[in-house]
Write a protein that holds these residues in place. Structure first.
Motif, PDB file in Angstrom:
ATOM      1  N   SER A 244      78.382 -15.618 -24.437  1.00 62.51           N
ATOM      2  CA  SER A 244      78.114 -14.328 -23.798  1.00 62.51           C
ATOM      3  C   SER A 244      76.622 -14.094 -23.582  1.00 62.51           C
ATOM      4  N   TRP A 245      75.772 -14.760 -24.371  1.00 64.92           N
ATOM      5  CA  TRP A 245      74.329 -14.580 -24.160  1.00 64.92           C
ATOM      6  C   TRP A 245      73.877 -15.227 -22.848  1.00 64.92           C
ATOM      7  N   GLY A 246      74.726 -16.108 -22.290  1.00 65.74           N
ATOM      8  CA  GLY A 246      74.409 -16.703 -20.996  1.00 65.74           C
ATOM      9  C   GLY A 246      75.001 -15.923 -19.836  1.00 65.74           C
ATOM     10  N   TRP A 247      76.174 -15.349 -20.034  1.00 66.47           N
ATOM     11  CA  TRP A 247      76.903 -14.547 -19.059  1.00 66.47           C
ATOM     12  C   TRP A 247      76.813 -15.172 -17.662  1.00 66.47           C
ATOM     13  N   ALA A 248      76.457 -14.419 -16.642  1.00 64.88           N
ATOM     14  CA  ALA A 248      76.435 -14.966 -15.280  1.00 64.88           C
ATOM     15  C   ALA A 248      75.320 -15.981 -15.065  1.00 64.88           C
ATOM     16  N   ALA A 249      74.449 -16.113 -16.027  1.00 66.48           N
ATOM     17  CA  ALA A 249      73.385 -17.110 -15.932  1.00 66.48           C
ATOM     18  C   ALA A 249      73.782 -18.443 -16.538  1.00 66.48           C
ATOM     19  N   GLY A 250      74.920 -18.486 -17.321  1.00 71.16           N
ATOM     20  CA  GLY A 250      75.206 -19.768 -17.947  1.00 71.16           C
ATOM     21  C   GLY A 250      76.420 -19.877 -18.841  1.00 71.16           C
TER      22      GLY A 250
END
Length: 354
Positions: A244-250
Motif C-alpha cells: 500500500s505504500w506504493g499504491w498507484a506508484a508501485g
C-alpha cells in the motif's frame, strides 16, 4: 536502478565495444543472467525475449534447489506507472481531462495550482518524493512492512514539504506524482484506480496473471521469494508485505508474459488514440529521457527503446520494447546482500536490441 540509468550505462558499454551486436539468442541471454545470479546480487531471474524465448537462472528460495518458475508472478514496483499513465491518457482521449490543465481543475486544493496533469506523468511537477521520507531502509522497514497506508497519508508526507522546484522547470523522479495520478483517475471515473486499470487494460488484454493487490500481502500463483536485509545484514524473506505504500506508484504484481502482452499492445497503439499515442513518448527539454510514463532512449546502434523498470523490497523488474516488436521483460529476485546488477542490465539491453 531506473531504466534511464541502465540505458545510459548501455550506451557507455556499447561505445567501449563490450556489447554484442548479434541478434538476441537464448544461450547468450542465459549466460548473462547466470552471471547475475552467481555474482550480480540476484537470487533468481526470469526473462522473456521478443515474446517467445524464456530463460531463467538461480533458485526460487534461499537454501533450496527449487528453480525459478517459468512465467512466475512477481512484484513489479514502478512498472505500475505505465499502466496508470495509460488510463490517464485514455481519459484525455475521451475528453474527460486535459493534459496541460491544472490538476486542481479536478482535485481542488490537493496540490499546487500550477501543477498540470502532464507534469505528473512526466515527473516535472516538483512534488517532493514521499518515499524519501518513509523508513524503507533495512533498519526501518520492519516497522511498516505490514502497515496499510492510504493515498491521502502518502500525499500528506509529500505536501508537508516544499516543492523541489518550480513546476515544469526540471525533471525529478517522484512517486508522489503517480499517487496524485491515481487519485485523479478515481475522481474522474468514480471508481478505485485499481478497478479502472482492471476494466480498461487487464480485462481487454486478458492479463489474467496481473493483479492490483490493494491491501493483500500475498503474491498469488507460482513465484520466487524476495529477500531484503535486516539491520544486521541478515537476509529476511519479505515476499509477504503490504504494497500500500506504493499504491498507484508501485503496488502491481504481474508476470513476464503479461508485461510482454501489455507493452506490445501499448507500443503498437492498441490502447490509445493516435493523439495520445504521440503524447505517450513525447519528451521535452527538461525531460529528455522520459515521456508520459515511459522512459525513452536511443541506443548506440540507432534503436530507440521505450519502457520502465521497478524496484520494491525483494524484487526488481525491467520492461523494454520497440514499436517494431523487439521486447525484453525481466524479473529479478534479490539475494539481500546489497549487491547491484552492475552492467548486467546494460549488457542485456545491448544484446537484445543491438
Amino acid at each position: 536502478m531506473r531504466l534511464v540509468a541502465a540505458l545510459t550505462a548501455a550506451t557507455l558499454l556499447a561505445t567501449a565495444g563490450v556489447a554484442s551486436a548479434a541478434p538476441a539468442r537464448q544461450g547468450a541471454v542465459q549466460e548473462i543472467i547466470d552471471q547475475l545470479t552467481t555474482s550480480g546480487g540476484a537470487l533468481g531471474i526470469q526473462a522473456r525475449i521478443n515474446g517467445r524465448d524464456t530463460v531463467r537462472s538461480g533458485v526460487a528460495e534461499l537454501g533450496s534447489r527449487k528453480p525459478v518458475p517459468h512465467n512466475g508472478t512477481f512484484r513489479v514496483g514502478s512498472v505500475t506507472k505505465p499502466f496508470v499513465s495509460t488510463v490517464v491518457l485514455q481519459l484525455a482521449g475521451e475528453g474527460k481531462l486535459e493534459l496541460d490543465a491544472p490538476v486542481s481543475h479536478h482535485l481542488p486544493g490537493l496540490v499546487d495550482d500550477r501543477i498540470t496533469v502532464r507534469q505528473l506523468l512526466q515527473h516535472t511537477s516538483g512534488l517532493y518524493n514521499y518515499t524519501d521520507a518513509l523508513p524503507l531502509d533495512p533498519a526501518g522497514f520492519p516497522s511498516i512492512r505490514f502497515k496499510t497506508w492510504t493515498p491521502q497519508e502518502l500525499l500528506a508526507v509529500s505536501t508537508s514539504k516544499p516543492l523541489d522546484f518550480e513546476p515544469g522547470t526540471r525533471w525529478n523522479y517522484s512517486n508522489t506524482n503517480y499517487v496524485v495520478a491515481g487519485l485523479l483517475v478515481e475522481k474522474i471515473t468514480g471508481r478505485p484506480f485499481q478497478q479502472a486499470v482492471e476494466q480498461r487494460i487487464l480485462k481487454p488484454l486478458r492479463l489474467t496473471d496481473t493483479v492490483l493487490p490493494r491491501n493483500s500481502v500475498e503474491v498469488p500463483g507460482p513465484h520466487a521469494h524476495g529477500y531484503y536485509p535486516d539491520a544486521s545484514g541478515k537476509p529476511v524473506d519479505v515476499t509477504r508485505l503490504s504494497p500500500s505504500w506504493g499504491w498507484a506508484a508501485g503496488e502491481m504484481i504481474s508476470t513476464t508474459r503479461d508485461l510482454d502482452t501489455f507493452l506490445t499492445a501499448l507500443l503498437a497503439g492498441k490502447l490509445l488514440k493516435p493523439v495520445q499515442q504521440k503524447e505517450l513518448t513525447k519528451t521535452s527539454a527538461v525531460s529528455p529521457d522520459y515521456g508520459l510514463g515511459l522512459a525513452v532512449a536511443s541506443l548506440p546502434c540507432g534503436t530507440t527503446v521505450y519502457g520502465h523498470d521497478g524496484q520494491i523490497h525483494g524484487y526488481g523488474t525491467m520492461m523494454v520494447g520497440t514499436p517494431n516488436g523487439k521486447r525484453l521483460e525481466l524479473s529479478l529476485t534479490e539475494a539481500a546482500d546489497g549487491a547491484s546488477p552492475g552492467d548486467g542490465y546494460s549488457r542485456l539491453l545491448n544484446h537484445v536490441f543491438c
